[in-house]
Design a protein around this motif. Structure first.
Motif, short mmCIF file in Angstrom:
data_model
loop_
_atom_site.label_atom_id
_atom_site.label_comp_id
_atom_site.label_asym_id
_atom_site.label_seq_id
_atom_site.Cartn_x
_atom_site.Cartn_y
_atom_site.Cartn_z
N VAL A 21 0.86 -1.18 0.00
CA VAL A 21 0.00 0.00 0.00
C VAL A 21 0.90 1.23 0.00
O VAL A 21 1.80 1.36 0.83
CB VAL A 21 -0.94 0.03 1.22
N VAL A 22 0.67 2.13 -0.93
CA VAL A 22 1.46 3.35 -1.05
C VAL A 22 0.51 4.53 -1.11
O VAL A 22 -0.53 4.48 -1.77
CB VAL A 22 2.39 3.29 -2.28
N GLY A 23 0.84 5.60 -0.38
CA GLY A 23 -0.06 6.74 -0.31
C GLY A 23 0.64 8.07 -0.39
O GLY A 23 1.85 8.18 -0.18
N GLY A 24 -0.12 9.08 -0.69
CA GLY A 24 0.38 10.45 -0.79
C GLY A 24 -0.74 11.36 -1.22
O GLY A 24 -1.80 11.38 -0.60
N TRP A 25 -0.52 12.06 -2.32
CA TRP A 25 -1.60 12.89 -2.84
C TRP A 25 -1.60 12.86 -4.36
O TRP A 25 -0.63 12.46 -5.01
CB TRP A 25 -1.51 14.32 -2.33
N ASP A 53 -5.90 15.89 -3.57
CA ASP A 53 -6.62 14.97 -2.70
C ASP A 53 -5.67 13.93 -2.15
O ASP A 53 -4.65 13.62 -2.78
CB ASP A 53 -7.74 14.25 -3.46
N PHE A 54 -6.00 13.37 -0.98
CA PHE A 54 -5.28 12.19 -0.52
C PHE A 54 -5.39 11.11 -1.60
O PHE A 54 -6.43 10.98 -2.25
CB PHE A 54 -5.90 11.64 0.77
N ALA A 55 -4.33 10.33 -1.76
CA ALA A 55 -4.34 9.27 -2.76
C ALA A 55 -3.64 8.04 -2.21
O ALA A 55 -2.64 8.15 -1.51
CB ALA A 55 -3.66 9.73 -4.05
N VAL A 56 -4.18 6.86 -2.54
CA VAL A 56 -3.59 5.61 -2.08
C VAL A 56 -3.80 4.56 -3.15
O VAL A 56 -4.83 4.55 -3.84
CB VAL A 56 -4.19 5.17 -0.72
N ALA A 57 -2.80 3.70 -3.32
CA ALA A 57 -2.90 2.60 -4.27
C ALA A 57 -2.45 1.31 -3.60
O ALA A 57 -1.62 1.34 -2.68
CB ALA A 57 -2.02 2.86 -5.49
#
Length: 399
Positions: free
Chosen positions: A376-380, A391-395
């Protein structure tokens, strides 16, 4: 901020063998990707995984206000949808009364959430800001004052990392130094001078023996890595307490650290704004010459302004690095190395992969791994329909 979860729910059991490592997990959200909009300009900087597979995202948001920023937190269910049992329809904010920015998050064993960052005080300086929330997203009134604590080192400070000890004490690291709080949110007087250690760090990790490893992103080539005893005295067995060798050359950008199970230390950063880099240190602070090329492994995504921001170790010992590449649009970028620091060509395409949210302005900062290897990787991300905000973003990817 990285947190490894210990249990994978049945809904997240390993997928078909045809799902190549590094490919998006199409069972997560929409095509493997999710975004969260608080209504303003929203930048995600950290994530953590709960034991049940839910994902906590943290950063800051303007919420459409003309001035001021608040901590922003969101929680996604394991399928990538907002969790309505958290906050208000899956989202919540924390206001310290100033310009507030959250940079790291950690989970306690009881499910409570600790989020740290900075807030401006009355003198327009920044202080450490620490909040603890209940599992449902409400502030925990048993912590500090109404769930919030600030720590002032006397100058401009911002907390960039947090770790929760087995005894419930909270270690917070940032530009002002380190602080340790008791479970109730009071400075721990057994730590350093009055609960503080005045040497900064933007990443922190706890060893099983209670020692604290701190990484300070000061101007290279200093790149100090410090290991402290539990009382914040330097651990002299670790290069005299601080290792200040030239892991990265001048102009490079080290960013974060992770610990291997055998006690070796991984530092992740960027070489000449072009390549992701990982350096491995032995337990005594020396270069591990058996890793990569004389202690350092690198990978290029071909961009002109690429940066590695997170690193994590899989249960099988493989090393995942995440950050951003600027090859055309800005996208999430991930690479995986073997235990020996060799690019793992079974991951993505030739050992690396990118994630594009479609708006051209994506940046990755948070990384976490499930025991089954999923990533799981996140940022914006910048939405196509709102190019002036994020926006917040996660993949989620197969591992």
């Amino acid at each position: 901020m990285l947190v490894l979860c210990a249990i994978v729910p049945e809904s997240m059991a390993a997928g078909p063998a045809s799902n190549r490592a590094g490919s998006l997990d199409r069972l997560f959200a929409v095509g493997g990707k999710a975004t969260v909009d608080f209504g303003g300009d929203d930048l995600g900087y950290a994530l953590a995984l709960q034991r049940d597979g839910r994902i906590v995202l943290a950063g800051w948001t303007t919420e459409g206000r003309r001035q001021g920023f608040d901590f922003g937190l969101a929680r996604l269910k394991s399928n990538g949808r907002l969790d309505p049992s958290f906050g208000s329809r899956g989202k919540t904010t924390v206001d310290f009364g100033g310009r507030d920015s959250a940079w790291a998050v950690a989970l306690q064993p009881d499910g409570k959430i600790v989020v740290v960052g900075s807030t401006t005080n009355g003198r327009r300086h920044d202080d450490f800001a620490v909040a603890r929330l209940k599992p449902n997203g409400a502030l925990d009134s048993s912590f500090g004052v109404g769930g919030k604590v600030t720590v002032d080192f006397g100058s401009y400070e911002g907390a960039a990392a947090v770790a929760v000890q087995p005894d419930g004490k909270i270690v917070v690291a940032g530009s002002g130094g380190l602080a340790r709080l008791t479970p109730s949110g009071v400075l721990d007087l057994s730590f350093g001078a009055g609960g503080k250690y005045t040497a900064g760090g933007n990443a922190v990790a706890l060893q099983p023996d209670g020692k604290i490893v701190v990484f300070d992103s000061c101007q290279p080539p200093c790149t100090p890595v410090t290991r402290l005893n539990e009382d914040a005295t330097p651990d002299l067995a670790f290069g005299g307490g601080t290792v200040a060798g030239g892991f990265f050359a001048a102009g490079d950008g080290p960013s974060t650290l992770a610990l291997q199970r055998n006690g070796k230390i991984l530092l992740a950063g960027t070489v000449k704004n072009r390549k992701f880099a990982v350096v491995r240190l032995n337990q005594i602070g020396s270069f591990d010459r058996f890793f990569g090329s004389r202690g350092r492994a690198t990978v290029s995504f071909g961009g002109r302004n690429d940066g590695a921001k997170a690193v994590a170790v899989q249960p099988d010992g493989k090393i995942v690095v995440a950050g951003t590449t600027s090859n055309g649009d800005y996208n999430f970028a991930l690479a995986r190395f073997s235990r020996a620091g060799v690019l793992d060509r079974s991951f993505g395409v030739g050992g690396k992969t990118t994630v594009d949210f479609g708006g051209g302005g994506d940046a990755a900062y948070g990384l976490a791994l499930y025991p089954d290897g999923r990533i799981v990787v996140g940022g914006w991300a910048t939405p196509k329909d709102k190019p002036a905000s994020d926006d917040f973003a996660v993949a989620r990817l197969h591992g």
